[in-house]
Design a protein around this motif. Structure first.
Motif, PDB file in Angstrom:
ATOM      1  N   HIS A 118      57.960 -42.989  40.239  1.00 51.50           N
ATOM      2  CA  HIS A 118      58.814 -43.326  39.132  1.00 51.50           C
ATOM      3  C   HIS A 118      58.378 -42.408  37.932  1.00 51.50           C
ATOM      4  CE1 HIS A 118      55.893 -46.152  37.200  1.00 51.50           C
ATOM      5  NE2 HIS A 118      55.471 -45.974  38.510  1.00 51.50           N
ATOM      6  N   ASP A 119      59.193 -41.664  37.325  1.00 55.30           N
ATOM      7  CA  ASP A 119      59.251 -40.925  36.168  1.00 55.30           C
ATOM      8  C   ASP A 119      57.798 -40.217  36.122  1.00 55.30           C
ATOM      9  OD1 ASP A 119      61.341 -41.696  34.622  1.00 55.30           O
ATOM     10  OD2 ASP A 119      60.507 -43.562  34.191  1.00 55.30           O
ATOM     11  N   MET A 199      64.144 -41.036  35.110  1.00 54.57           N
ATOM     12  CA  MET A 199      65.106 -40.526  34.610  1.00 54.57           C
ATOM     13  C   MET A 199      64.575 -39.219  33.792  1.00 54.57           C
ATOM     14  SD  MET A 199      66.359 -44.215  32.873  1.00 54.57           S
ATOM     15  CE  MET A 199      64.774 -45.155  33.101  1.00 54.57           C
TER      16      MET A 199
ATOM     17  N   LYS B 305      51.754 -44.370  30.733  1.00 55.85           N
ATOM     18  CA  LYS B 305      52.825 -44.055  31.222  1.00 55.85           C
ATOM     19  C   LYS B 305      53.453 -44.887  32.353  1.00 55.85           C
ATOM     20  CE  LYS B 305      54.951 -39.746  33.058  1.00 55.85           C
ATOM     21  NZ  LYS B 305      54.344 -38.207  33.455  1.00 55.85           N
ATOM     22  N   ARG B 306      52.847 -45.268  33.194  1.00 60.53           N
ATOM     23  CA  ARG B 306      53.305 -46.133  34.419  1.00 60.53           C
ATOM     24  C   ARG B 306      54.108 -47.320  33.883  1.00 60.53           C
ATOM     25  NH1 ARG B 306      48.732 -46.739  36.715  1.00 60.53           N
ATOM     26  NH2 ARG B 306      49.225 -45.302  38.271  1.00 60.53           N
ATOM     27  N   SER B 309      57.245 -46.287  31.820  1.00 58.64           N
ATOM     28  CA  SER B 309      58.320 -45.979  33.147  1.00 58.64           C
ATOM     29  C   SER B 309      58.866 -47.311  33.542  1.00 58.64           C
ATOM     30  CB  SER B 309      57.640 -45.239  34.161  1.00 58.64           C
ATOM     31  OG  SER B 309      58.355 -45.327  35.173  1.00 58.64           O
ATOM     32  N   ASN B 310      57.952 -48.306  33.941  1.00 56.97           N
ATOM     33  CA  ASN B 310      58.498 -49.693  34.712  1.00 56.97           C
ATOM     34  C   ASN B 310      59.446 -50.223  33.703  1.00 56.97           C
ATOM     35  OD1 ASN B 310      57.181 -49.322  37.094  1.00 56.97           O
ATOM     36  ND2 ASN B 310      55.128 -50.124  36.476  1.00 56.97           N
ATOM     37  N   ARG B 312      61.156 -49.009  31.126  1.00 61.09           N
ATOM     38  CA  ARG B 312      62.497 -48.116  30.895  1.00 61.09           C
ATOM     39  C   ARG B 312      63.146 -48.310  32.068  1.00 61.09           C
ATOM     40  NH1 ARG B 312      62.734 -42.312  29.722  1.00 61.09           N
ATOM     41  NH2 ARG B 312      62.172 -41.177  31.575  1.00 61.09           N
ATOM     42  N   ILE B 313      62.844 -48.324  33.272  1.00 60.66           N
ATOM     43  CA  ILE B 313      63.540 -48.266  34.324  1.00 60.66           C
ATOM     44  C   ILE B 313      64.268 -49.894  34.406  1.00 60.66           C
ATOM     45  CG2 ILE B 313      63.285 -48.640  37.146  1.00 60.66           C
ATOM     46  CD1 ILE B 313      61.509 -46.198  36.921  1.00 60.66           C
TER      47      ILE B 313
END
Lengths: 436, 428
Positions: A118-119, A199, B305-306, B309-310, B312-313
């Motif tokens: 992810h990302d 994204m 960041k992890r 990201s979690n 924003r997803i």
């Protein structure tokens, strides 16, 4: 690698749980373009560690028509050769936007795990919540855990966990073009699934030129032979198989395209509700998305009704087993009743005759569909069409429908997108290299 | 660079508006209010300050203000949110601190809620400010009875027996007056999200008036009522107080999609800090033992960041939910979660791309921990919305955490930017 790329490769060692990120070397792209050109290079680099390489084509996830394709490159337990399986629907797209162009999965885990990509972050997680579950339940669980229904899931079911030769890596709830038993490799590595979401953004060197070219291509494609056709049920007659349209018609609910693909190669049938139902469905999942024409044909040839054939396809997908293998081995064993066929999933064994001979999945029919490409369309022609599709990330069935999506046009798009000066000679060399 | 050249650079690329040498070593210490009542629009100030090269940025809440955090600042930016909650949070003591800050030469820039705050009011909490004697046109006492009933709850805020109402959202056309110009222009388009429309008063100098609407104007009432409420009234004004000034903006001039408005803000900050240069010395107050760099830092950034990201997803699909949560007097929609997370995310990528990086370990660890909590809460909220159609119990905590995460992260971010500047030889 600045353009049409996330510029990242993840090297994932399941044995040590160590994940290393690498940049995508622009020189490698100049030399191998992308897709299978690079998954093969990565496979060779890590081949002593039994890798499974996931990748995307250079144009995957862009406005280029039919740029839906991702791929798995690994050594097939069925053929013993390094082969490529297509990742269609939205899986190829999501892999690219998850922040990695390529994933190299090497080594084996001691306990069941899954990957959450992810990302631009790759995580190895304990699969205790999904191991033992079928493909559908696993997809539901992972989407619930991560809180997003758009996550694309490449999962194995019980076939993969038990390391069946015919285990398939499925996409979300549906069958994939994995006809190589890659599900067995996942199971052997104790890898239950790979979940993809991101994204990211892709940079394009010449955005205006690229978009203009894509729009022109799309306009051309819309005016061609398949313009009045849709769905997987149109394909058998076009490739010289029996016409199944009337047989399937009472179940058809809708047709579904893979990402940005002008022809819907998938057909959704309703099995538990009337497909003509206009109101919102009351069943949690009333039907099944048919993504594999040969699985459907295989069950039809057993003499099953369309409803029974589609219900069996659904059971295959839940179990994570290749329907084509099930149909062929059932034929040989004289099994024609859905229940007894379903019972045979566990421990299914036997030699397949209709096994792919080349490196590309025989999920794509061996000849042109609807279209006239001119000249000879032999096995060599097909292999090259598939190679080009897998290098650039073009839907490999759509590639057989669209002479307009020519090698020259794809090279032109790749150059508009990256400015790397690709030529027919470079493409020839990549195809020769991956065919060795 | 001239202002014109700066704007061109801004429009054509993501480069900062000014060369880094333009603000070395003098950089006005600027505070952004992130405390009680502040919603998400303060993040827009972060964006433009970063683009303009103002890195001496500090994040203050009501507790900081009460602890004299305004003293070293030259500028205080107060953006949108819940005016009552801001006033309540600051209280009489906070009001006095703010008054002293302006009187001794500070520059107060208030947009939307930050513009309402210093206006004259008889309401509890707000009546402790009353820095500017001006009346607003968008108050229900100026409406006829049928007009009063034409408003829905989202288009108005309770104000005693009356309510403050909003007639349009999105773009409005402004006319710059009294010789003011924005980006060299006498007319400018700016976004209005509930900010005040002020009536003429001797206490203020008008800078811009509401002139009209555009194709992007969203009318919340009939156009005639919108025109009656806004057109000709004051959108932006200035007041001098002691040695300092207040600039108040009905529309959000800090919104990132309106570069001409952003440039106007930049010009004000530059102009008003003249004569009050602040030598930004290398900050040596920080405990050197508490710094983190190298591989350990990269690992921690990856952890952050992890989690970002979690979140924003998870939050990405929530804009489809037709829910909003009333926190204080302000409605929050699910997409605001993404606004916080994506703003941090974008700057996170900037940090990641820096080859030599060293940051405050405790602050970064706090960011990681808060972001884990946010991920957990967003997941619960999303699942509750799906199951029950709404979820309000956790949302106050969530938005508080989002503000804390963002302000902690940007504190760290601007410190890195300042350190980088100070490590550069002059003239480079």
């Amino acid at each position: 690698m600045e353009y049409l790329s996330t510029n990242k490769i993840a090297i994932i060692d399941l044995a040590t749980s160590k994940i290393t990120d690498q940049e995508v070397d622009e020189d490698l792209v100049r030399e191998r373009i992308g897709g299978v050109g690079i998954t093969m290079a990565l496979y060779e680099q890590y081949q002593s560690e039994d890798p499974i390489v996931l990748g995307t084509g250079l144009l995957t996830g862009t406005l280029a028509p039919a740029s839906a394709l991702g791929m798995i490159t690994a050594k097939s337990p069925l053929t013993g050769k390094v082969c490529h399986a297509p990742l269609t629907l939205y899986a190829g797209l999501e892999l690219k936007y998850s922040g990695f162009d390529y994933l190299v999965i090497k080594g084996s885990s001691k306990k069941p795990v899954y990957l959450w990509i992810h990302d631009g972050v790759a995580d190895i997680s304990d699969a205790k919540d999904v191991w033992g579950k079928d493909v559908w339940a696993s997809t539901d669980t992972i989407r619930e855990l991560m809180g997003d229904s758009l996550i694309q899931v490449l999962a194995i079911g019980k076939a993969g966990e038990s390391e069946s030769d015919f285990a398939q890596v499925c996409i979300n709830y549906w069958a994939s073009g994995d006809r190589w038993g890659f599900g067995k490799l996942f199971g052997r590595k104790k890898l239950k699934l790979v979940a993809l979401r991101g994204m990211s953004l892709l940079e394009v060197l010449d955005p205006e030129g690229f978009v203009k070219q894509c729009k022109e291509l799309l306009s051309t494609l819309k005016a061609v032979a398949f313009a009045d056709k849709k769905g997987i049920e149109e394909i058998p007659a076009a490739i010289g198989e029996e016409d199944i349209q009337k047989w399937l018609a009472p179940l058809v609910h809708r047709h579904q395209s893979c990402f940005n693909t002008p022809f819907p190669t998938n057909t959704f049938v309703f099995l538990d509700e009337d497909p003509k139902l206009l109101k919102e469905s009351e069943k949690e999942e009333p039907g099944f998305l048919i993504t594999d024409v040969y699985g459907l044909l295989g069950f039809k040839k057993l003499g099953l009704s369309a409803a029974d054939a589609c219900a069996l396809l659904r059971e295959c997908a839940r179990y994570g087993i290749d329907a084509v293998a099930v149909a062929e081995l059932s034929q040989k064993a004289g099994k024609k009743k859905p229940d007894e066929i379903k019972k045979s999933f566990s421990g299914l064994k036997g030699a397949l005759e209709n096994i792919g001979k080349g490196r590309f999945s025989p999920w794509s029919p061996p000849k042109p569909i609807f279209a006239n490409f001119g000249g000879s369309q032999d096995a060599q022609w097909w292999e090259r069409k598939q190679a080009v599709a897998y290098i650039f990330g073009i839907h490999p069935i759509f590639a057989l429908m669209s002479p307009e999506l020519s090698e020259e046009k794809l090279i032109e798009l790749a150059n508009l997108g990256t400015g790397l000066g690709f030529t027919s000679e470079i493409l020839d060399k990549v195809i020769a290299d991956i065919s060795k | 660079l001239t202002v014109g050249e700066s704007l061109l650079a801004f429009k054509n690329s993501s480069m900062p508006l000014i060369s880094t040498r333009d603000h070395l070593p003098y950089s006005s210490p600027i505070g952004i209010y992130t405390g009680s009542g502040a919603s998400h629009s303060w993040l827009w100030f972060v964006g433009i300050l970063d683009r303009m090269g103002f890195y001496n940025v500090h994040f203050v809440d009501e507790k900081d203000i009460l602890s004299n955090a305004l003293e070293p600042l030259n500028v205080l930016l107060m953006s949108g949110g819940d005016t009552f909650a801001i006033a309540e949070g600051l209280g009489a003591e906070g009001s006095n601190k703010l008054r002293s800050f302006i009187n001794r030469g500070g520059l107060y820039i208030g947009t939307c809620a930050g513009a309402y705050l210093p206006l004259k009011s008889s309401m509890d909490s707000l009546n402790q400010f009353n820095f500017i004697n001006v009346k607003i046109s968008n108050i229900s006492r100026r409406l006829s009875e049928p007009e009063r009933h034409s408003f829905e709850k989202v288009a108005c805020s309770s104000y005693g027996c009356d309510f403050v109402y909003h007639v349009v959202r999105e773009d409005v056309l402004l006319e710059m007056v009294n010789g003011f110009q924005a980006d060299g222009k006498k007319e400018v388009i700016a976004p209005l999200y509930g900010g005040p429309s002020m009536l003429p008063s001797e206490d203020i100098k008008p800078i811009a008036t509401y002139k009209g609407f555009t194709r992007k104007t969203k009318f919340l009432v009939k156009k005639e009522l919108a025109e009656k409420t806004l057109i000709g009234n004051i959108a932006v004004a200035k007041k001098s107080m002691g040695k300092g000034h207040l600039y108040i903006f009905g529309p959000h001039f800090e919104h990132p999609y309106y570069p001409s408005c952003n440039l106007f803000l930049e010009e004000i900050i530059r102009k008003e800090q003249n004569g009050r240069p602040h030598y930004s010395k290398k900050d040596s107050s920080e405990d050197l033992q508490n710094r983190i760099k190298g591989k350990a830092l990269r690992e921690l950034l990856k952890d952050l960041k992890r989690e970002l990201s979690n979140t924003r997803i998870m939050a990405s699909g929530m804009s489809d939910f037709s829910v909003s949560w009333l926190i204080g007097n302000k409605y929050y929609e699910p997409e605001k979660i993404s606004v916080f997370i994506n703003t941090v995310w974008d700057k996170m990528k900037v940090l990641e791309s820096m080859p030599y990086l060293e940051v405050n370990r405790t602050l970064l660890l706090q960011c990681v921990e808060i972001s884990k909590e946010i991920t957990k809460d967003v997941k619960i909220i999303k699942s509750e919305i799906k199951e029950r159609g709404d979820a309000t119990s956790l949302t106050s905590k969530l938005f508080l955490n989002l503000k804390t995460l963002s302000s902690h992260f940007f504190k760290l971010y601007f410190k890195v930017k300042r350190d980088q500047l100070q490590d550069q030889p002059l003239g480079e």
